[in-house]
Design a protein around this motif. Sequence first.
Motif, PDB file in Angstrom:
ATOM      1  N   LEU A  43       0.735  -1.279  -0.033  1.00  0.00           N
ATOM      2  CA  LEU A  43      -0.067  -0.074  -0.072  1.00  0.00           C
ATOM      3  C   LEU A  43       0.717   1.289   0.033  1.00  0.00           C
ATOM      4  CD1 LEU A  43      -2.839  -0.756   2.399  1.00  0.00           C
ATOM      5  CD2 LEU A  43      -3.152  -0.690   0.171  1.00  0.00           C
ATOM      6  N   PHE A  44       1.902   1.317   0.922  1.00  0.00           N
ATOM      7  CA  PHE A  44       2.677   2.541   1.133  1.00  0.00           C
ATOM      8  C   PHE A  44       3.971   2.691   0.561  1.00  0.00           C
ATOM      9  CE2 PHE A  44      -0.671   2.518   4.399  1.00  0.00           C
ATOM     10  CZ  PHE A  44      -1.184   3.719   4.271  1.00  0.00           C
ATOM     11  N   GLY A  45       4.379   1.552  -0.064  1.00  0.00           N
ATOM     12  CA  GLY A  45       5.591   1.569  -0.630  1.00  0.00           C
ATOM     13  C   GLY A  45       5.859   2.555  -1.754  1.00  0.00           C
ATOM     14  N   ASN A  46       7.051   2.677  -2.226  1.00  0.00           N
ATOM     15  CA  ASN A  46       7.429   3.926  -3.022  1.00  0.00           C
ATOM     16  C   ASN A  46       6.495   3.604  -4.237  1.00  0.00           C
ATOM     17  OD1 ASN A  46       9.017   5.112  -1.109  1.00  0.00           O
ATOM     18  ND2 ASN A  46      10.923   4.060  -2.079  1.00  0.00           N
ATOM     19  N   GLU A  47       6.380   2.515  -4.799  1.00  0.00           N
ATOM     20  CA  GLU A  47       5.455   2.186  -6.075  1.00  0.00           C
ATOM     21  C   GLU A  47       4.160   1.633  -5.578  1.00  0.00           C
ATOM     22  OE1 GLU A  47       6.289   2.941  -9.219  1.00  0.00           O
ATOM     23  OE2 GLU A  47       8.077   3.945  -8.395  1.00  0.00           O
ATOM     24  N   GLY A  48       3.519   1.419  -4.330  1.00  0.00           N
ATOM     25  CA  GLY A  48       2.631   1.071  -3.993  1.00  0.00           C
ATOM     26  C   GLY A  48       1.127   1.728  -4.187  1.00  0.00           C
ATOM     27  N   LEU A  49       0.199   1.174  -4.195  1.00  0.00           N
ATOM     28  CA  LEU A  49      -1.132   1.883  -4.316  1.00  0.00           C
ATOM     29  C   LEU A  49      -1.213   3.388  -3.835  1.00  0.00           C
ATOM     30  CD1 LEU A  49      -3.493  -1.260  -3.665  1.00  0.00           C
ATOM     31  CD2 LEU A  49      -2.653  -0.391  -5.770  1.00  0.00           C
ATOM     32  N   ILE A  50      -0.975   3.578  -2.630  1.00  0.00           N
ATOM     33  CA  ILE A  50      -1.058   5.007  -2.126  1.00  0.00           C
ATOM     34  C   ILE A  50       0.273   5.423  -2.128  1.00  0.00           C
ATOM     35  CG2 ILE A  50      -1.701   6.348   0.044  1.00  0.00           C
ATOM     36  CD1 ILE A  50      -3.663   3.747   0.634  1.00  0.00           C
ATOM     37  N   GLY A  51       1.478   4.811  -1.652  1.00  0.00           N
ATOM     38  CA  GLY A  51       2.523   5.273  -1.738  1.00  0.00           C
ATOM     39  C   GLY A  51       3.282   6.039  -2.796  1.00  0.00           C
ATOM     40  N   LYS A  52       2.544   5.509  -4.096  1.00  0.00           N
ATOM     41  CA  LYS A  52       3.293   6.150  -5.368  1.00  0.00           C
ATOM     42  C   LYS A  52       2.936   7.730  -5.345  1.00  0.00           C
ATOM     43  CE  LYS A  52      -0.242   4.199  -8.139  1.00  0.00           C
ATOM     44  NZ  LYS A  52      -0.524   3.182  -9.272  1.00  0.00           N
ATOM     45  N   TYR A  53       1.671   7.950  -4.735  1.00  0.00           N
ATOM     46  CA  TYR A  53       1.142   9.562  -4.970  1.00  0.00           C
ATOM     47  C   TYR A  53       1.789  10.104  -3.777  1.00  0.00           C
ATOM     48  CZ  TYR A  53      -2.469   7.323  -7.733  1.00  0.00           C
ATOM     49  OH  TYR A  53      -3.119   6.624  -8.811  1.00  0.00           O
ATOM     50  N   LEU A  54       1.953   9.483  -2.504  1.00  0.00           N
ATOM     51  CA  LEU A  54       2.774  10.266  -1.536  1.00  0.00           C
ATOM     52  C   LEU A  54       4.352  10.617  -1.834  1.00  0.00           C
ATOM     53  CD1 LEU A  54       1.491   8.155   1.484  1.00  0.00           C
ATOM     54  CD2 LEU A  54       0.723  10.404   0.910  1.00  0.00           C
ATOM     55  N   THR A  55       4.718   9.768  -2.558  1.00  0.00           N
ATOM     56  CA  THR A  55       6.235   9.940  -3.044  1.00  0.00           C
ATOM     57  C   THR A  55       6.071  11.204  -4.058  1.00  0.00           C
ATOM     58  OG1 THR A  55       6.523   7.689  -2.882  1.00  0.00           O
ATOM     59  CG2 THR A  55       8.163   8.625  -4.095  1.00  0.00           C
ATOM     60  N   ARG A  56       5.181  11.141  -4.807  1.00  0.00           N
ATOM     61  CA  ARG A  56       5.336  12.277  -5.956  1.00  0.00           C
ATOM     62  C   ARG A  56       5.023  13.628  -5.032  1.00  0.00           C
ATOM     63  NH1 ARG A  56       0.866  10.034 -10.163  1.00  0.00           N
ATOM     64  NH2 ARG A  56       2.152   8.343 -10.894  1.00  0.00           N
ATOM     65  N   MET A  57       4.152  13.599  -3.785  1.00  0.00           N
ATOM     66  CA  MET A  57       4.385  14.687  -2.953  1.00  0.00           C
ATOM     67  C   MET A  57       5.531  15.178  -1.965  1.00  0.00           C
ATOM     68  SD  MET A  57       0.222  14.828  -2.202  1.00  0.00           S
ATOM     69  CE  MET A  57       0.333  13.437  -1.153  1.00  0.00           C
ATOM     70  N   GLY A  58       6.425  14.129  -2.226  1.00  0.00           N
ATOM     71  CA  GLY A  58       7.508  14.113  -1.545  1.00  0.00           C
ATOM     72  C   GLY A  58       7.716  13.576   0.055  1.00  0.00           C
ATOM     73  N   PHE A  59       6.600  12.635   0.278  1.00  0.00           N
ATOM     74  CA  PHE A  59       6.433  12.174   1.643  1.00  0.00           C
ATOM     75  C   PHE A  59       6.469  10.724   1.347  1.00  0.00           C
ATOM     76  CE2 PHE A  59       3.601  10.765   5.054  1.00  0.00           C
ATOM     77  CZ  PHE A  59       4.439  11.341   6.167  1.00  0.00           C
ATOM     78  N   GLU A  60       7.837  10.144   1.720  1.00  0.00           N
ATOM     79  CA  GLU A  60       7.856   8.855   1.564  1.00  0.00           C
ATOM     80  C   GLU A  60       7.778   8.015   2.917  1.00  0.00           C
ATOM     81  OE1 GLU A  60      11.660   7.629  -0.424  1.00  0.00           O
ATOM     82  OE2 GLU A  60      11.251   9.285  -1.830  1.00  0.00           O
ATOM     83  N   LEU A  61       7.262   7.093   3.018  1.00  0.00           N
ATOM     84  CA  LEU A  61       6.931   6.317   4.073  1.00  0.00           C
ATOM     85  C   LEU A  61       7.889   4.956   4.058  1.00  0.00           C
ATOM     86  CD1 LEU A  61       3.146   6.152   4.528  1.00  0.00           C
ATOM     87  CD2 LEU A  61       4.828   7.509   5.966  1.00  0.00           C
ATOM     88  N   ALA A  62       8.098   4.313   3.274  1.00  0.00           N
ATOM     89  CA  ALA A  62       8.910   3.073   3.258  1.00  0.00           C
ATOM     90  C   ALA A  62      10.435   3.123   3.443  1.00  0.00           C
ATOM     91  CB  ALA A  62       8.631   2.394   1.836  1.00  0.00           C
ATOM     92  N   PHE A  63      10.957   2.503   4.023  1.00  0.00           N
ATOM     93  CA  PHE A  63      12.388   2.571   4.473  1.00  0.00           C
ATOM     94  C   PHE A  63      13.030   3.745   5.129  1.00  0.00           C
ATOM     95  CE2 PHE A  63      11.480   0.216   0.211  1.00  0.00           C
ATOM     96  CZ  PHE A  63      11.672  -1.060   0.729  1.00  0.00           C
TER      97      PHE A  63
END
Length: 148
Positions: A43-63
């Motif tokens: 869900l929240f990985g850099n290429e996950g369902l939600i994580g890819k959108y968060l990564t584009r906004m500059g908010f990474e959760l994974a790792f």
Amino acid sequence: VPAIGMGWLLARKDFWGKSLFETLVFLPLVLPPVVPGYILLVLFGNEGLIGKYLTRMGFELAFNWKGAVLASAVMGFPLMVQSVRLAIELVDKRLEITAMTLGASRLRTFFQVTLPLSGAGIVIGAILSFCRSLGEFGATITFVGNIE
């Protein structure tokens, strides 16, 4: 705060699918800890369902440490919800009804009657959840561990 809302919902409301919803809330308690970690990664990985959108906004959760906080919170969440739920169920509904007949709104009744009377259960839930999250390793290492 979400656990208090969820506990209140499960304690005071009846709705279609409540058993299924309750099962989903308590699922991290019975699954092997690696499984919720994998679900978080999906869900929240850099290429996950939600994580890819968060990564584009500059908010990474994974790792990173933010992911460790999320994984710990997910694993401790069911214990907090259950403690809050039991505490709210022990509050006499007649006290809430009395407050509302005296002119208090539902929100004011919750904050001035229900919440203070269930305070001990909320504190115990927070302690249980914190202790569970301190001992959490499986979901955290799966979601946050930098293993190829």
